[in-house]
Design a protein around this motif. Structure first.
Motif, PDB file in Angstrom:
ATOM      1  N   LEU A 299      -5.083   4.400  -7.946  1.00  0.00           N
ATOM      2  CA  LEU A 299      -6.260   4.888  -8.384  1.00  0.00           C
ATOM      3  C   LEU A 299      -7.502   4.549  -7.724  1.00  0.00           C
ATOM      4  O   LEU A 299      -8.338   5.188  -7.388  1.00  0.00           O
ATOM      5  CB  LEU A 299      -6.467   4.872  -9.965  1.00  0.00           C
ATOM      6  CG  LEU A 299      -5.339   5.708 -10.818  1.00  0.00           C
ATOM      7  CD1 LEU A 299      -5.568   5.275 -12.358  1.00  0.00           C
ATOM      8  CD2 LEU A 299      -5.220   6.980 -10.529  1.00  0.00           C
ATOM      9  N   SER A 300      -7.359   3.142  -7.422  1.00  0.00           N
ATOM     10  CA  SER A 300      -8.715   2.391  -6.993  1.00  0.00           C
ATOM     11  C   SER A 300      -8.453   2.271  -5.477  1.00  0.00           C
ATOM     12  O   SER A 300      -9.351   2.168  -5.011  1.00  0.00           O
ATOM     13  CB  SER A 300      -9.034   1.351  -7.904  1.00  0.00           C
ATOM     14  OG  SER A 300      -8.116   0.517  -7.776  1.00  0.00           O
ATOM     15  N   ILE A 301      -7.473   1.802  -4.989  1.00  0.00           N
ATOM     16  CA  ILE A 301      -7.333   1.336  -3.661  1.00  0.00           C
ATOM     17  C   ILE A 301      -6.567   2.401  -2.794  1.00  0.00           C
ATOM     18  O   ILE A 301      -7.196   2.773  -1.629  1.00  0.00           O
ATOM     19  CB  ILE A 301      -6.287   0.129  -3.550  1.00  0.00           C
ATOM     20  CG1 ILE A 301      -6.749  -1.002  -4.455  1.00  0.00           C
ATOM     21  CG2 ILE A 301      -6.179  -0.372  -2.355  1.00  0.00           C
ATOM     22  CD1 ILE A 301      -6.286  -2.166  -4.430  1.00  0.00           C
ATOM     23  N   VAL A 302      -5.793   3.228  -3.288  1.00  0.00           N
ATOM     24  CA  VAL A 302      -5.581   4.317  -2.720  1.00  0.00           C
ATOM     25  C   VAL A 302      -6.185   5.931  -3.015  1.00  0.00           C
ATOM     26  O   VAL A 302      -6.026   6.220  -3.821  1.00  0.00           O
ATOM     27  CB  VAL A 302      -3.896   4.661  -2.808  1.00  0.00           C
ATOM     28  CG1 VAL A 302      -3.519   5.890  -2.229  1.00  0.00           C
ATOM     29  CG2 VAL A 302      -3.082   3.552  -2.611  1.00  0.00           C
ATOM     30  N   PRO A 303      -7.207   5.967  -2.221  1.00  0.00           N
ATOM     31  CA  PRO A 303      -8.340   6.934  -2.666  1.00  0.00           C
ATOM     32  C   PRO A 303      -7.963   8.368  -2.738  1.00  0.00           C
ATOM     33  O   PRO A 303      -8.403   9.274  -3.237  1.00  0.00           O
ATOM     34  CB  PRO A 303      -9.378   6.876  -1.827  1.00  0.00           C
ATOM     35  CG  PRO A 303      -8.942   6.349  -0.337  1.00  0.00           C
ATOM     36  CD  PRO A 303      -7.762   5.364  -1.114  1.00  0.00           C
ATOM     37  N   ILE A 304      -6.595   8.675  -2.002  1.00  0.00           N
ATOM     38  CA  ILE A 304      -6.433  10.028  -1.779  1.00  0.00           C
ATOM     39  C   ILE A 304      -5.552  10.295  -3.172  1.00  0.00           C
ATOM     40  O   ILE A 304      -5.274  11.477  -3.434  1.00  0.00           O
ATOM     41  CB  ILE A 304      -5.279  10.155  -0.791  1.00  0.00           C
ATOM     42  CG1 ILE A 304      -4.152   9.365  -1.094  1.00  0.00           C
ATOM     43  CG2 ILE A 304      -6.005  10.002   0.613  1.00  0.00           C
ATOM     44  CD1 ILE A 304      -3.073   9.781  -0.084  1.00  0.00           C
ATOM     45  N   LEU A 305      -5.412   9.522  -4.115  1.00  0.00           N
ATOM     46  CA  LEU A 305      -4.741   9.661  -5.472  1.00  0.00           C
ATOM     47  C   LEU A 305      -5.265   9.688  -6.461  1.00  0.00           C
ATOM     48  O   LEU A 305      -6.348   8.534  -6.645  1.00  0.00           O
ATOM     49  CB  LEU A 305      -3.424   8.668  -5.571  1.00  0.00           C
ATOM     50  CG  LEU A 305      -2.101   8.997  -4.457  1.00  0.00           C
ATOM     51  CD1 LEU A 305      -1.141   7.920  -4.760  1.00  0.00           C
ATOM     52  CD2 LEU A 305      -1.603  10.184  -4.419  1.00  0.00           C
ATOM     53  N   THR A 306      -5.281  10.840  -6.876  1.00  0.00           N
ATOM     54  CA  THR A 306      -6.161  11.175  -8.087  1.00  0.00           C
ATOM     55  C   THR A 306      -5.525  10.291  -9.439  1.00  0.00           C
ATOM     56  O   THR A 306      -4.292  10.306  -9.568  1.00  0.00           O
ATOM     57  CB  THR A 306      -6.535  12.509  -8.286  1.00  0.00           C
ATOM     58  OG1 THR A 306      -5.535  13.357  -8.078  1.00  0.00           O
ATOM     59  CG2 THR A 306      -7.475  13.030  -7.175  1.00  0.00           C
TER      60      THR A 306
ATOM     61  N   GLN B  87       0.155  14.394   0.431  1.00  0.00           N
ATOM     62  CA  GLN B  87      -1.090  14.087   0.711  1.00  0.00           C
ATOM     63  C   GLN B  87      -1.206  12.587   0.953  1.00  0.00           C
ATOM     64  O   GLN B  87      -1.805  12.075   2.139  1.00  0.00           O
ATOM     65  CB  GLN B  87      -2.060  14.367  -0.620  1.00  0.00           C
ATOM     66  CG  GLN B  87      -3.311  14.051  -0.426  1.00  0.00           C
ATOM     67  CD  GLN B  87      -4.311  14.245  -1.651  1.00  0.00           C
ATOM     68  OE1 GLN B  87      -3.759  14.456  -2.810  1.00  0.00           O
ATOM     69  NE2 GLN B  87      -5.645  14.610  -1.451  1.00  0.00           N
ATOM     70  N   PHE B  88      -0.269  11.814   0.156  1.00  0.00           N
ATOM     71  CA  PHE B  88      -0.206  10.353   0.538  1.00  0.00           C
ATOM     72  C   PHE B  88       0.404  10.131   2.050  1.00  0.00           C
ATOM     73  O   PHE B  88      -0.011   9.466   2.837  1.00  0.00           O
ATOM     74  CB  PHE B  88       0.658   9.638  -0.439  1.00  0.00           C
ATOM     75  CG  PHE B  88       0.953   8.064  -0.232  1.00  0.00           C
ATOM     76  CD1 PHE B  88      -0.068   7.459  -0.312  1.00  0.00           C
ATOM     77  CD2 PHE B  88       2.298   7.862  -0.419  1.00  0.00           C
ATOM     78  CE1 PHE B  88       0.105   5.871  -0.023  1.00  0.00           C
ATOM     79  CE2 PHE B  88       2.164   6.367  -0.088  1.00  0.00           C
ATOM     80  CZ  PHE B  88       1.520   5.452  -0.102  1.00  0.00           C
TER      81      PHE B  88
ATOM     82  N   ASP C 104       7.399   3.124   6.833  1.00  0.00           N
ATOM     83  CA  ASP C 104       8.624   2.815   6.631  1.00  0.00           C
ATOM     84  C   ASP C 104       9.128   2.701   5.016  1.00  0.00           C
ATOM     85  O   ASP C 104      10.287   3.212   4.680  1.00  0.00           O
ATOM     86  CB  ASP C 104       8.882   1.128   7.121  1.00  0.00           C
ATOM     87  CG  ASP C 104      10.330   0.771   6.973  1.00  0.00           C
ATOM     88  OD1 ASP C 104      11.269   1.431   7.575  1.00  0.00           O
ATOM     89  OD2 ASP C 104      10.476  -0.165   6.089  1.00  0.00           O
ATOM     90  N   LYS C 105       8.355   2.357   3.957  1.00  0.00           N
ATOM     91  CA  LYS C 105       8.746   2.362   2.684  1.00  0.00           C
ATOM     92  C   LYS C 105       8.933   3.784   2.246  1.00  0.00           C
ATOM     93  O   LYS C 105       9.631   3.958   1.301  1.00  0.00           O
ATOM     94  CB  LYS C 105       7.807   1.442   2.023  1.00  0.00           C
ATOM     95  CG  LYS C 105       7.639   0.007   2.512  1.00  0.00           C
ATOM     96  CD  LYS C 105       8.901  -0.707   2.483  1.00  0.00           C
ATOM     97  CE  LYS C 105       8.993  -2.074   3.196  1.00  0.00           C
ATOM     98  NZ  LYS C 105       8.587  -2.063   4.586  1.00  0.00           N
ATOM     99  N   VAL C 106       8.023   4.705   2.736  1.00  0.00           N
ATOM    100  CA  VAL C 106       8.112   6.151   2.215  1.00  0.00           C
ATOM    101  C   VAL C 106       9.383   6.660   2.566  1.00  0.00           C
ATOM    102  O   VAL C 106       9.990   7.095   1.782  1.00  0.00           O
ATOM    103  CB  VAL C 106       6.842   6.939   2.823  1.00  0.00           C
ATOM    104  CG1 VAL C 106       7.116   8.263   2.610  1.00  0.00           C
ATOM    105  CG2 VAL C 106       5.441   6.522   2.264  1.00  0.00           C
ATOM    106  N   GLN C 107       9.679   6.220   3.961  1.00  0.00           N
ATOM    107  CA  GLN C 107      11.137   6.776   4.428  1.00  0.00           C
ATOM    108  C   GLN C 107      12.028   6.229   3.272  1.00  0.00           C
ATOM    109  O   GLN C 107      13.311   6.957   3.126  1.00  0.00           O
ATOM    110  CB  GLN C 107      11.257   6.487   5.833  1.00  0.00           C
ATOM    111  CG  GLN C 107      10.178   7.186   6.517  1.00  0.00           C
ATOM    112  CD  GLN C 107      10.013   8.563   6.702  1.00  0.00           C
ATOM    113  OE1 GLN C 107      11.172   9.111   6.918  1.00  0.00           O
ATOM    114  NE2 GLN C 107       9.047   9.334   6.374  1.00  0.00           N
TER     115      GLN C 107
END
Length: 235
Positions: free
Chosen positions: A11-18, A223-224, A207-210
């Motif tokens: 919520l606070s460091i990754v601004p694209i996620l609401t 979005q992420f 890499d971790k997403v994959q």
């Protein structure tokens, strides 16, 4: 810690996620909602000393030992934590600490609440204390990764040596979590990807997403993923 949708890092460091005398800090925060009661000497205040002794005596008699009572109070603390009742959670963790200051999961509880309060470096210090006190549940390992990376992301005052140490510990706890049968790969890779995003390590985040998607068969937020690709392209 709470489910992925509740992570403050997202919520606070990754601004694209609401119980206690209502002592307070300068910001009117109850002292029993600060880890280890803010370091105050409760034995120097007769009303607190008497209340603590009666509490310890009664629950020890009920559970058979201070250690067992502390474990029960930690469990209560995490129940409040999962319900977003952070103040009540911290009060229970403090009582668990009164009962058994050597209980490592007390410090995990402190760290969990501090993370939700966006106090990542304080949380990192407490999770380190938890590890130093003894064995805790392996599910704390990804939580620790969030705390370490969060501390680096929000604290510009860290030295390069301190940053490097936290980053090394971030990778170490996530790798250890992968080796544990008690922690799902889904849980690990979800939070590892966000930890790397917070550290602006875009290639590692991707890499971790994959690995998340290949291990779970699920798709992470477009979005992420778009944000990671954009940042990779800007390097």
């Amino acid at each position: 810690m709470k489910s992925s949708t509740k992570y403050l890092l997202v919520l606070s460091i990754v601004p694209i996620l609401t119980s206690c005398v209502a002592a307070t800090t300068a910001k009117q925060q109850r002292i029993d909602e600060v880890p280890m009661y803010g370091g105050m000497d409760r034995s120097s205040m007769p009303e607190l000393k008497d209340g603590d002794e009666k509490f310890i005596s009664s629950v020890t008699e009920k559970f058979g030992s201070r250690e067992k009572a502390s474990t029960a109070w930690v469990d209560q603390g995490f129940k409040f934590y999962k319900d977003d009742q952070l103040g009540m959670a911290m009060r229970r963790f403090n009582q668990a600490w009164l009962l058994d200051p050597e209980n490592p999961e007390v410090y995990w509880g402190f760290a969990a609440v501090l993370t939700d309060q966006e106090k990542y470096c304080e949380a990192a210090n407490h999770i380190d204390m938890a590890f130093a006190k003894g064995k805790i549940q392996d599910s704390a390992l990804p939580d620790a990764g969030i705390m370490y990376s969060g501390c680096v992301a929000v604290n510009s005052g860290l030295t390069e040596s301190e940053k490097s140490a936290y980053i090394s510990k971030t990778d170490a706890v996530f790798n250890e979590a992968l080796e544990s049968p008690a922690v799902s790969d889904k849980y690990v890779y979800f939070h590892w990807s966000r930890a790397m995003y917070a550290l602006k390590d875009w290639e590692s985040a991707w890499d971790k997403v994959q690995k998340y998607e290949s291990s779970t068969g699920e798709t992470m937020s477009s979005q992420f993923k778009d944000a990671i690709r954009k940042n990779m392209g800007n390097q």
